[in-house]
Design a protein around this motif. Structure first.
Motif, PDB file in Angstrom:
ATOM      1  N   ALA A 186       8.071 -97.697 -23.849  1.00 48.73           N
ATOM      2  CA  ALA A 186       9.408 -98.285 -23.919  1.00 48.73           C
ATOM      3  C   ALA A 186       9.271 -99.780 -24.048  1.00 48.73           C
ATOM      4  N   GLY A 187      10.383-100.458 -24.043  1.00 52.24           N
ATOM      5  CA  GLY A 187      10.360-101.913 -24.037  1.00 52.24           C
ATOM      6  C   GLY A 187       9.769-102.534 -25.283  1.00 52.24           C
ATOM      7  N   SER A 188       9.235-103.738 -25.094  1.00 61.90           N
ATOM      8  CA  SER A 188       8.794-104.523 -26.244  1.00 61.90           C
ATOM      9  C   SER A 188       7.578-103.896 -26.932  1.00 61.90           C
ATOM     10  N   TYR A 189       6.785-103.163 -26.168  1.00 60.73           N
ATOM     11  CA  TYR A 189       5.633-102.536 -26.823  1.00 60.73           C
ATOM     12  C   TYR A 189       6.098-101.436 -27.769  1.00 60.73           C
ATOM     13  N   ARG A 190       7.061-100.638 -27.311  1.00 62.33           N
ATOM     14  CA  ARG A 190       7.582 -99.573 -28.168  1.00 62.33           C
ATOM     15  C   ARG A 190       8.211-100.159 -29.439  1.00 62.33           C
ATOM     16  N   ILE A 209       4.805-110.279 -29.337  1.00 61.56           N
ATOM     17  CA  ILE A 209       4.440-110.733 -27.997  1.00 61.56           C
ATOM     18  C   ILE A 209       4.999-109.758 -26.968  1.00 61.56           C
ATOM     19  N   VAL A 210       4.119-109.256 -26.133  1.00 64.31           N
ATOM     20  CA  VAL A 210       4.586-108.346 -25.069  1.00 64.31           C
ATOM     21  C   VAL A 210       4.164-108.884 -23.718  1.00 64.31           C
ATOM     22  N   ARG A 211       5.068-108.835 -22.773  1.00 63.54           N
ATOM     23  CA  ARG A 211       4.795-109.341 -21.432  1.00 63.54           C
ATOM     24  C   ARG A 211       4.214-108.238 -20.549  1.00 63.54           C
ATOM     25  N   ASP A 212       4.673-107.046 -20.765  1.00 64.05           N
ATOM     26  CA  ASP A 212       4.141-105.919 -20.004  1.00 64.05           C
ATOM     27  C   ASP A 212       4.313-104.635 -20.814  1.00 64.05           C
ATOM     28  N   LEU A 213       3.693-103.594 -20.329  1.00 67.75           N
ATOM     29  CA  LEU A 213       3.807-102.297 -20.994  1.00 67.75           C
ATOM     30  C   LEU A 213       4.702-101.406 -20.144  1.00 67.75           C
ATOM     31  N   GLY A 267       5.946 -96.704  -6.125  1.00 69.29           N
ATOM     32  CA  GLY A 267       7.118 -96.074  -5.532  1.00 69.29           C
ATOM     33  C   GLY A 267       7.316 -94.680  -6.091  1.00 69.29           C
ATOM     34  N   ALA A 268       8.389 -94.049  -5.684  1.00 69.61           N
ATOM     35  CA  ALA A 268       8.645 -92.670  -6.089  1.00 69.61           C
ATOM     36  C   ALA A 268       8.913 -92.581  -7.592  1.00 69.61           C
ATOM     37  N   THR A 269       9.647 -93.555  -8.123  1.00 72.53           N
ATOM     38  CA  THR A 269      10.012 -93.461  -9.540  1.00 72.53           C
ATOM     39  C   THR A 269       9.391 -94.545 -10.402  1.00 72.53           C
ATOM     40  N   LYS A 270       8.999 -95.650  -9.779  1.00 70.16           N
ATOM     41  CA  LYS A 270       8.420 -96.728 -10.579  1.00 70.16           C
ATOM     42  C   LYS A 270       7.138 -97.261  -9.933  1.00 70.16           C
ATOM     43  N   THR A 271       6.121 -97.391 -10.766  1.00 69.04           N
ATOM     44  CA  THR A 271       4.825 -97.879 -10.290  1.00 69.04           C
ATOM     45  C   THR A 271       4.328 -98.974 -11.225  1.00 69.04           C
ATOM     46  N   SER A 272       3.781-100.037 -10.640  1.00 73.61           N
ATOM     47  CA  SER A 272       3.267-101.141 -11.445  1.00 73.61           C
ATOM     48  C   SER A 272       1.786-101.368 -11.177  1.00 73.61           C
ATOM     49  N   VAL A 273       1.052-101.535 -12.255  1.00 77.86           N
ATOM     50  CA  VAL A 273      -0.380-101.807 -12.110  1.00 77.86           C
ATOM     51  C   VAL A 273      -0.772-102.932 -13.059  1.00 77.86           C
ATOM     52  N   ARG A 274      -1.949-103.450 -12.833  1.00 79.04           N
ATOM     53  CA  ARG A 274      -2.500-104.424 -13.769  1.00 79.04           C
ATOM     54  C   ARG A 274      -3.720-103.795 -14.439  1.00 79.04           C
ATOM     55  N   LEU A 275      -3.755-103.892 -15.757  1.00 77.76           N
ATOM     56  CA  LEU A 275      -4.880-103.309 -16.491  1.00 77.76           C
ATOM     57  C   LEU A 275      -6.022-104.320 -16.606  1.00 77.76           C
ATOM     58  N   HIS A 276      -7.150-103.852 -17.100  1.00 79.70           N
ATOM     59  CA  HIS A 276      -8.323-104.724 -17.196  1.00 79.70           C
ATOM     60  C   HIS A 276      -8.061-105.934 -18.075  1.00 79.70           C
ATOM     61  N   SER A 277      -7.242-105.765 -19.083  1.00 75.55           N
ATOM     62  CA  SER A 277      -6.942-106.886 -19.976  1.00 75.55           C
ATOM     63  C   SER A 277      -6.095-107.937 -19.281  1.00 75.55           C
ATOM     64  N   ILE A 319      -2.841-107.395 -18.469  1.00 76.10           N
ATOM     65  CA  ILE A 319      -1.425-107.121 -18.662  1.00 76.10           C
ATOM     66  C   ILE A 319      -0.907-106.174 -17.588  1.00 76.10           C
ATOM     67  N   GLN A 320       0.363-106.357 -17.261  1.00 79.88           N
ATOM     68  CA  GLN A 320       0.977-105.462 -16.282  1.00 79.88           C
ATOM     69  C   GLN A 320       1.513-104.232 -17.003  1.00 79.88           C
ATOM     70  N   ALA A 321       1.396-103.089 -16.368  1.00 76.86           N
ATOM     71  CA  ALA A 321       1.921-101.851 -16.948  1.00 76.86           C
ATOM     72  C   ALA A 321       2.809-101.157 -15.922  1.00 76.86           C
ATOM     73  N   ASP A 322       4.003-100.815 -16.345  1.00 73.62           N
ATOM     74  CA  ASP A 322       4.946-100.142 -15.457  1.00 73.62           C
ATOM     75  C   ASP A 322       5.105 -98.691 -15.880  1.00 73.62           C
ATOM     76  N   LEU A 323       5.095 -97.823 -14.884  1.00 76.14           N
ATOM     77  CA  LEU A 323       5.300 -96.402 -15.160  1.00 76.14           C
ATOM     78  C   LEU A 323       6.590 -95.940 -14.488  1.00 76.14           C
ATOM     79  N   ARG A 324       7.443 -95.324 -15.271  1.00 77.38           N
ATOM     80  CA  ARG A 324       8.629 -94.717 -14.673  1.00 77.38           C
ATOM     81  C   ARG A 324       8.510 -93.211 -14.794  1.00 77.38           C
ATOM     82  N   VAL A 325       8.661 -92.543 -13.688  1.00 71.43           N
ATOM     83  CA  VAL A 325       8.610 -91.082 -13.729  1.00 71.43           C
ATOM     84  C   VAL A 325      10.021 -90.554 -13.514  1.00 71.43           C
ATOM     85  N   VAL A 326      10.441 -89.660 -14.380  1.00 74.57           N
ATOM     86  CA  VAL A 326      11.790 -89.107 -14.291  1.00 74.57           C
ATOM     87  C   VAL A 326      11.713 -87.584 -14.401  1.00 74.57           C
TER      88      VAL A 326
END
Length: 253
Positions: free
Chosen positions: A184-188, A193-197, A226-236, A238-245
DNA sequence: CCGACGTCGCATAGTC
DNA sequence: GACGATGCGA
DNA sequence: GTCGG
């Protein structure tokens, strides 16, 4: 201390020597040594312990001494002393197009500009345009560049993170618990320029997906979980956010 | 011990 | 408008 | 500061 760090120290020494208008050939000697070490396949620690650092082209007695000190103690008295002559942030200024050692030195000595933040303030107060060699045009351009740069802090070129993003997407799709996976977001949107994934996963097993995500090989660190949203930092970096629905609400996510 | 170490072209902005 | 300085890349 | 004559 590792090779990359040592290369970095040598490059920084060269930059700082430029600021104090050292002999240009001495400056180049440091950059040459840095390049040469970078290309050197071998182990620096071994070489240092056997006093064979001078076998590396461009490394003579003086630089060899500094490298041994760095390899062994992680410090260099010479480097520390040199560094102490300037504010740490002064190195940032070299990243601004149009600014080199001479200009930076003038900004520092006449306006006490020791960082990009300082420079921005000095420009906004109109002080930079007063300096010999600078003018209104330069001052305005610097403000523009700095503001522009602020927008890009912590952002990445699409190409630089595409590989990681796609790998992560593929692996999420492999997971048996994931029924739908997308970005989703700017990567999709394939913005340059993308700030996060951003990833969205539809699943009946959110916990398992989250677990899989944070444990993925590309993940460097977990910043929020969290239950629905998780944020991590990748090796590069960049921050990556996961939303589970739930599968039901996936179409609206 | 002592001199060489790449050099040129271009662009830009400032100063005279 | 010419000229030297500075930065930058070939 | 390093290299080479």
């Amino acid at each position: 201390m590792k090779k990359e760090q040592i290369v970095d120290v040598l490059e920084t020494i060269a930059t700082l020597l430029e600021l104090q208008e050292e002999n240009p050939f001495k400056i180049r000697a440091y950059t040459n040594a840095a390049r040469s070490i970078e290309a050197w396949g071998g182990n620096l620690r071994e070489l240092a312990e056997e006093n064979r650092l001078q076998e590396i082209p461009g490394v003579g007695k003086a630089i060899a001494g500094k490298i041994s000190e760095l390899v062994l103690t992680g410090e260099s008295t010479f480097f520390a002393e040199l560094r102490s002559k300037f504010p740490p942030g002064i190195l940032e200024l070299f990243g601004l197009p149009g600014l080199g050692a001479k200009k930076i030195k003038a900004l520092y000595e006449k306006l006490q500009v020791g960082s990009i933040a300082d420079l921005k303030k000095a420009c906004e107060m109109g002080r930079v345009a007063e300096l010999p060699g600078f003018g209104k045009t330069t001052q305005d351009k610097l403000i523009a560049t700095i503001s522009n740069r602020a927008k890009h802090v912590g952002s990445f070129q699409l190409g630089a993170v595409a590989a990681e993003a796609e790998e992560l997407l593929d692996d999420l799709r492999q997971h048996p618990g994931a029924t739908q996976v997308s970005s989703a977001g700017s990567y999709r949107r394939r913005k340059e320029i993308v700030r996060d994934l951003d990833f969205i996963v539809a699943t009946q097993a959110p916990e398992a997906i989250t677990e899989f995500f944070v444990g993925h090989a590309l993940v460097e660190s977990v910043s929020a979980r969290g239950a629905t949203k998780t944020s991590v930092r990748l090796h590069s970096g960049i921050q990556a956010d996961l939303r589970v629905v739930s599968t039901a609400e996936y179409p609206f996510a």
